[in-house]
Design a protein around this motif. Sequence first.
Motif, PDB file in Angstrom:
ATOM      1  N   HIS A 264       0.821  -1.215   0.000  1.00 31.90           N
ATOM      2  CA  HIS A 264       0.000   0.000   0.000  1.00 31.90           C
ATOM      3  C   HIS A 264       0.858   1.269   0.000  1.00 31.90           C
ATOM      4  O   HIS A 264       0.472   2.293  -0.582  1.00 31.90           O
ATOM      5  CB  HIS A 264      -0.977  -0.002   1.184  1.00 31.90           C
ATOM      6  CG  HIS A 264      -0.342   0.195   2.524  1.00 31.90           C
ATOM      7  ND1 HIS A 264      -0.195   1.441   3.101  1.00 31.90           N
ATOM      8  CD2 HIS A 264       0.177  -0.700   3.399  1.00 31.90           C
ATOM      9  CE1 HIS A 264       0.385   1.313   4.280  1.00 31.90           C
ATOM     10  NE2 HIS A 264       0.622   0.022   4.491  1.00 31.90           N
ATOM     11  N   GLU A 268       0.558   4.398  -2.512  1.00 32.56           N
ATOM     12  CA  GLU A 268       0.344   5.741  -1.965  1.00 32.56           C
ATOM     13  C   GLU A 268       1.358   6.739  -2.513  1.00 32.56           C
ATOM     14  O   GLU A 268       1.056   7.921  -2.666  1.00 32.56           O
ATOM     15  CB  GLU A 268       0.422   5.701  -0.438  1.00 32.56           C
ATOM     16  CG  GLU A 268      -0.739   4.966   0.218  1.00 32.56           C
ATOM     17  CD  GLU A 268      -0.490   4.678   1.687  1.00 32.56           C
ATOM     18  OE1 GLU A 268       0.611   5.043   2.177  1.00 32.56           O
ATOM     19  OE2 GLU A 268      -1.372   4.094   2.343  1.00 32.56           O
ATOM     20  N   SER A 278      -1.851   9.293  -2.617  1.00 32.11           N
ATOM     21  CA  SER A 278      -2.513   9.353  -1.310  1.00 32.11           C
ATOM     22  C   SER A 278      -3.097  10.731  -1.016  1.00 32.11           C
ATOM     23  O   SER A 278      -3.990  10.859  -0.173  1.00 32.11           O
ATOM     24  CB  SER A 278      -1.525   8.980  -0.198  1.00 32.11           C
ATOM     25  OG  SER A 278      -0.407   9.847  -0.195  1.00 32.11           O
TER      26      SER A 278
END
Length: 307
Positions: A264, A268, A278
């Motif tokens: 993740h 991001e 993000s």
Amino acid sequence: MYETLTFTGGVHKSEEMKELIEDLGGFILQENVLQMELVLNMAVPLNDVEKVEQKANELLATLTVAPMAGSEIAIVSPTLARHHLPHAACDISEYLREFGAKDNMIGLARGDGKGTSGISEEEKQLIEEHDVAVFALGSFETCIKTKAFLYDDINIPVIVTGAPDIPVEELPGADEYVGGLGRIPRRLRRGPDIRALDNLVETIERVLNNKKREMNLDPPLVPSIVVKNAIENQVPEIAEVISPTPVTSQLDGVRVKLDYDKYHESIENVIIDGRKLSEISEIKKSKMYGYILVKINSESSLIEDSN
């Protein structure tokens, strides 16, 4: 704005079409090779559609508008058990893919039987990760009406299918209803079956177009296909994913088929127009296999942030 199109033609000289799409600033959403035939789902700028049409004619290929390309559709059946699964659910899934759709079949854990069927909060959240949900139900009107509670609070457009003709007003929570698609012990290959499937395709396209018009009132900060392209170019692990469409486009985001816990941060930190992903989207863990779900913020979020 982009137009989603499907190119169907020979593999020979198909690189010329791919190069044209890239030169025009377009994107390839999905590529399938079937023996010597190539099927490309693409998104190209609206002003350049004529150039793509000319190239398709030159290559003796067909080019069609594909409103479902770039969206993700949930095909929901009461259960995936052999005993109860409506055969229509399988054929619906297969048929929609011919029109550029990316669909996922979802079977509910407690779907068998009118009196025992149910849906969990986690199943609802999984369904709501998609752009549209198609609930493939059965052949009895009372059963279909009784099971309206399965979708009456789903927060995405819901299309219900079944055998009888039922006014959609009698199905709370359904946006559309398509008849002629109940449980039958054979494949949907006869004339009435194909007409019902065509009706479903037209219904889904209408629902998606309505959703796109609503989104245009407050559009995403960047098109989802731009996010898809940026992730594919900046996250090398995507090339190692063996699942089809490792970065799946949705109307307002993408599903990345990488493990959230491991990757993740990489997602991001993808840069788009000088900003991290993000900063312009919500990135969370998907209910589907722990994948990464990216939902792009709308333009109104800029106003909210400034306040």
